[in-house]
Design a protein around this motif. Structure first.
Motif, PDB file in Angstrom:
ATOM      1  N   SER A   1      -6.147   6.510   2.860  1.00 42.65           N
ATOM      2  CA  SER A   1      -6.141   7.434   1.737  1.00 42.65           C
ATOM      3  C   SER A   1      -4.695   7.822   1.452  1.00 42.65           C
ATOM      4  CB  SER A   1      -6.960   8.665   2.097  1.00 42.65           C
ATOM      5  OG  SER A   1      -6.915   9.607   1.072  1.00 42.65           O
ATOM      6  N   GLY A   2      -4.334   7.935   0.190  1.00 42.97           N
ATOM      7  CA  GLY A   2      -2.987   8.372  -0.164  1.00 42.97           C
ATOM      8  C   GLY A   2      -1.893   7.374   0.170  1.00 42.97           C
ATOM      9  N   PHE A   3      -2.198   6.098   0.166  1.00 47.60           N
ATOM     10  CA  PHE A   3      -1.227   5.054   0.492  1.00 47.60           C
ATOM     11  C   PHE A   3      -0.581   4.511  -0.783  1.00 47.60           C
ATOM     12  CE2 PHE A   3      -5.476   3.397   0.126  1.00 47.60           C
ATOM     13  CZ  PHE A   3      -5.347   2.291  -0.690  1.00 47.60           C
ATOM     14  N   SER A   4       0.373   3.601  -0.627  1.00 46.22           N
ATOM     15  CA  SER A   4       1.058   2.997  -1.770  1.00 46.22           C
ATOM     16  C   SER A   4       0.903   1.488  -1.757  1.00 46.22           C
ATOM     17  CB  SER A   4       2.559   3.323  -1.723  1.00 46.22           C
ATOM     18  OG  SER A   4       2.774   4.699  -1.849  1.00 46.22           O
ATOM     19  N   LEU A   5       0.890   0.906  -2.953  1.00 47.26           N
ATOM     20  CA  LEU A   5       0.959  -0.538  -3.125  1.00 47.26           C
ATOM     21  C   LEU A   5       2.343  -0.830  -3.659  1.00 47.26           C
ATOM     22  CD1 LEU A   5      -0.218  -3.443  -3.404  1.00 47.26           C
ATOM     23  CD2 LEU A   5      -0.891  -2.785  -5.724  1.00 47.26           C
ATOM     24  N   VAL A   6       3.079  -1.713  -2.989  1.00 53.74           N
ATOM     25  CA  VAL A   6       4.445  -2.050  -3.387  1.00 53.74           C
ATOM     26  C   VAL A   6       4.483  -3.507  -3.813  1.00 53.74           C
ATOM     27  CG1 VAL A   6       6.860  -2.158  -2.648  1.00 53.74           C
ATOM     28  CG2 VAL A   6       5.354  -0.361  -1.741  1.00 53.74           C
ATOM     29  N   ILE A   7       5.041  -3.743  -5.001  1.00 53.87           N
ATOM     30  CA  ILE A   7       5.166  -5.100  -5.538  1.00 53.87           C
ATOM     31  C   ILE A   7       6.643  -5.340  -5.817  1.00 53.87           C
ATOM     32  CG2 ILE A   7       4.516  -6.674  -7.401  1.00 53.87           C
ATOM     33  CD1 ILE A   7       2.060  -4.681  -7.805  1.00 53.87           C
ATOM     34  N   CYS A   8       7.233  -6.287  -5.083  1.00 55.31           N
ATOM     35  CA  CYS A   8       8.653  -6.605  -5.255  1.00 55.31           C
ATOM     36  C   CYS A   8       8.779  -7.809  -6.172  1.00 55.31           C
ATOM     37  CB  CYS A   8       9.303  -6.902  -3.912  1.00 55.31           C
ATOM     38  SG  CYS A   8       9.229  -5.514  -2.763  1.00 55.31           S
ATOM     39  N   LYS A   9       9.445  -7.616  -7.302  1.00 55.11           N
ATOM     40  CA  LYS A   9       9.708  -8.703  -8.243  1.00 55.11           C
ATOM     41  C   LYS A   9      11.198  -8.979  -8.207  1.00 55.11           C
ATOM     42  CE  LYS A   9       5.695  -8.015 -11.070  1.00 55.11           C
ATOM     43  NZ  LYS A   9       5.108  -8.440 -12.308  1.00 55.11           N
ATOM     44  N   PRO A  10      11.647 -10.124  -8.755  1.00 55.08           N
ATOM     45  CA  PRO A  10      13.076 -10.465  -8.669  1.00 55.08           C
ATOM     46  C   PRO A  10      14.007  -9.397  -9.247  1.00 55.08           C
ATOM     47  CG  PRO A  10      11.810 -12.351  -9.416  1.00 55.08           C
ATOM     48  CD  PRO A  10      10.863 -11.184  -9.376  1.00 55.08           C
ATOM     49  N   ASP A  11      13.599  -8.708 -10.297  1.00 54.62           N
ATOM     50  CA  ASP A  11      14.487  -7.757 -10.958  1.00 54.62           C
ATOM     51  C   ASP A  11      14.079  -6.295 -10.821  1.00 54.62           C
ATOM     52  OD1 ASP A  11      12.214  -8.148 -12.454  1.00 54.62           O
ATOM     53  OD2 ASP A  11      13.229  -8.018 -14.384  1.00 54.62           O
ATOM     54  N   ARG A  12      12.925  -6.019 -10.186  1.00 54.87           N
ATOM     55  CA  ARG A  12      12.469  -4.641 -10.072  1.00 54.87           C
ATOM     56  C   ARG A  12      11.405  -4.518  -8.979  1.00 54.87           C
ATOM     57  NH1 ARG A  12       9.910  -7.126 -14.079  1.00 54.87           N
ATOM     58  NH2 ARG A  12       7.752  -6.667 -14.568  1.00 54.87           N
ATOM     59  N   LYS A  13      11.127  -3.273  -8.627  1.00 57.82           N
ATOM     60  CA  LYS A  13      10.075  -2.966  -7.659  1.00 57.82           C
ATOM     61  C   LYS A  13       9.090  -2.032  -8.358  1.00 57.82           C
ATOM     62  CE  LYS A  13      11.068  -2.096  -3.317  1.00 57.82           C
ATOM     63  NZ  LYS A  13      11.454  -1.424  -2.056  1.00 57.82           N
ATOM     64  N   ILE A  14       7.796  -2.336  -8.227  1.00 59.89           N
ATOM     65  CA  ILE A  14       6.744  -1.518  -8.806  1.00 59.89           C
ATOM     66  C   ILE A  14       5.965  -0.896  -7.653  1.00 59.89           C
ATOM     67  CG2 ILE A  14       4.654  -1.495 -10.220  1.00 59.89           C
ATOM     68  CD1 ILE A  14       5.830  -4.037 -11.612  1.00 59.89           C
ATOM     69  N   ILE A  15       5.806   0.425  -7.723  1.00 64.45           N
ATOM     70  CA  ILE A  15       5.080   1.140  -6.682  1.00 64.45           C
ATOM     71  C   ILE A  15       3.915   1.882  -7.330  1.00 64.45           C
ATOM     72  CG2 ILE A  15       5.190   2.910  -4.883  1.00 64.45           C
ATOM     73  CD1 ILE A  15       8.266   2.315  -4.823  1.00 64.45           C
ATOM     74  N   TYR A  16       2.720   1.587  -6.868  1.00 62.80           N
ATOM     75  CA  TYR A  16       1.543   2.354  -7.260  1.00 62.80           C
ATOM     76  C   TYR A  16       1.339   3.361  -6.135  1.00 62.80           C
ATOM     77  CZ  TYR A  16       0.581  -1.015 -10.930  1.00 62.80           C
ATOM     78  OH  TYR A  16       0.669  -1.796 -12.053  1.00 62.80           O
ATOM     79  N   ALA A  17       1.522   4.650  -6.457  1.00 66.97           N
ATOM     80  CA  ALA A  17       1.551   5.681  -5.428  1.00 66.97           C
ATOM     81  C   ALA A  17       0.263   6.491  -5.383  1.00 66.97           C
ATOM     82  CB  ALA A  17       2.742   6.607  -5.674  1.00 66.97           C
ATOM     83  N   ASP A  18       0.057   7.113  -4.240  1.00 63.53           N
ATOM     84  CA  ASP A  18      -1.097   7.973  -3.982  1.00 63.53           C
ATOM     85  C   ASP A  18      -2.400   7.251  -4.317  1.00 63.53           C
ATOM     86  OD1 ASP A  18      -2.358  10.238  -3.066  1.00 63.53           O
ATOM     87  OD2 ASP A  18      -2.309  11.235  -5.029  1.00 63.53           O
ATOM     88  N   CYS A  19      -2.582   6.090  -3.704  1.00 65.36           N
ATOM     89  CA  CYS A  19      -3.750   5.249  -3.976  1.00 65.36           C
ATOM     90  C   CYS A  19      -4.965   5.667  -3.145  1.00 65.36           C
ATOM     91  CB  CYS A  19      -3.446   3.784  -3.653  1.00 65.36           C
ATOM     92  SG  CYS A  19      -2.194   3.039  -4.701  1.00 65.36           S
ATOM     93  N   GLN A  20      -6.116   5.419  -3.735  1.00 66.52           N
ATOM     94  CA  GLN A  20      -7.402   5.558  -3.062  1.00 66.52           C
ATOM     95  C   GLN A  20      -8.155   4.260  -3.351  1.00 66.52           C
ATOM     96  OE1 GLN A  20      -8.076   8.267  -1.249  1.00 66.52           O
ATOM     97  NE2 GLN A  20      -6.248   9.339  -1.959  1.00 66.52           N
ATOM     98  N   TRP A  21      -8.909   3.765  -2.398  1.00 65.65           N
ATOM     99  CA  TRP A  21      -9.695   2.564  -2.685  1.00 65.65           C
ATOM    100  C   TRP A  21     -11.009   2.989  -3.335  1.00 65.65           C
ATOM    101  CZ3 TRP A  21     -14.494   1.878  -0.579  1.00 65.65           C
ATOM    102  CH2 TRP A  21     -14.800   2.592   0.573  1.00 65.65           C
ATOM    103  N   SER A  22     -11.506   2.154  -4.245  1.00 67.16           N
ATOM    104  CA  SER A  22     -12.790   2.445  -4.889  1.00 67.16           C
ATOM    105  C   SER A  22     -13.830   1.375  -4.572  1.00 67.16           C
ATOM    106  CB  SER A  22     -12.626   2.599  -6.400  1.00 67.16           C
ATOM    107  OG  SER A  22     -12.211   1.390  -6.983  1.00 67.16           O
ATOM    108  N   ALA A  23     -13.392   0.209  -4.086  1.00 71.16           N
ATOM    109  CA  ALA A  23     -14.322  -0.851  -3.684  1.00 71.16           C
ATOM    110  C   ALA A  23     -13.640  -1.760  -2.673  1.00 71.16           C
ATOM    111  CB  ALA A  23     -14.775  -1.661  -4.896  1.00 71.16           C
TER     112      ALA A  23
END
Length: 129
Positions: free
Chosen positions: A80-102
């Motif tokens: 609960s409350g975790f992050s998904l981190v996606i590293c791309k060549p020119d940027r980093k995308i962070i989806y924060a405060d995640c909850q799973w739904s399925a």
């Protein structure tokens, strides 16, 4: 980061309190926004649109727990409350405060692999690398 510039599973991962707990093979993200129209008396069309809240839903495919997370007894169902981190060549995308739904499991007994996990994130942060 991958050499060819394309994300690999090591470039997409779940993080809890700054620690990488799982790597992800692939993802699909969808953002929606609930906007409202402002209507005025006597006008045939809305006079403005007010932006609403964003909703981020991400579907992850093939999650593999890290060795350290397995040793620490990671339980995906209790995350609960975790992050998904996606590293791309020119940027980093962070989806924060995640909850799973399925969560969908298709794995051998005792393995720490999940086939599909759907997340809902409270916010999306994009930073330059």
């Amino acid at each position: 980061m991958s050499i060819a510039g394309f994300p690999t599973s090591s470039d997409i991962y779940l993080e809890v309190d700054g620690t990488r707990v799982a790597v992800v093979q692939s993802y699909s993200a969808r953002a929606t926004k609930s906007s409202l129209s402002v209507e005025a008396f006597g006008e045939a069309e809305p006079v403005a649109t007010v932006p609403g809240q964003e909703r981020h839903v991400i579907e992850l495919t093939r999650l593999y727990a890290t060795d350290e997370a397995i040793r620490d007894g990671l339980n995906f169902y209790k995350l609960s409350g975790f992050s998904l981190v996606i590293c791309k060549p020119d940027r980093k995308i962070i989806y924060a405060d995640c909850q799973w739904s399925a969560i969908q499991e298709n794995a051998e007994l005792g393995s720490m692999v999940l086939e599909k996990v759907t997340l809902v994130a409270s916010r999306r942060i994009e930073t330059g690398v």
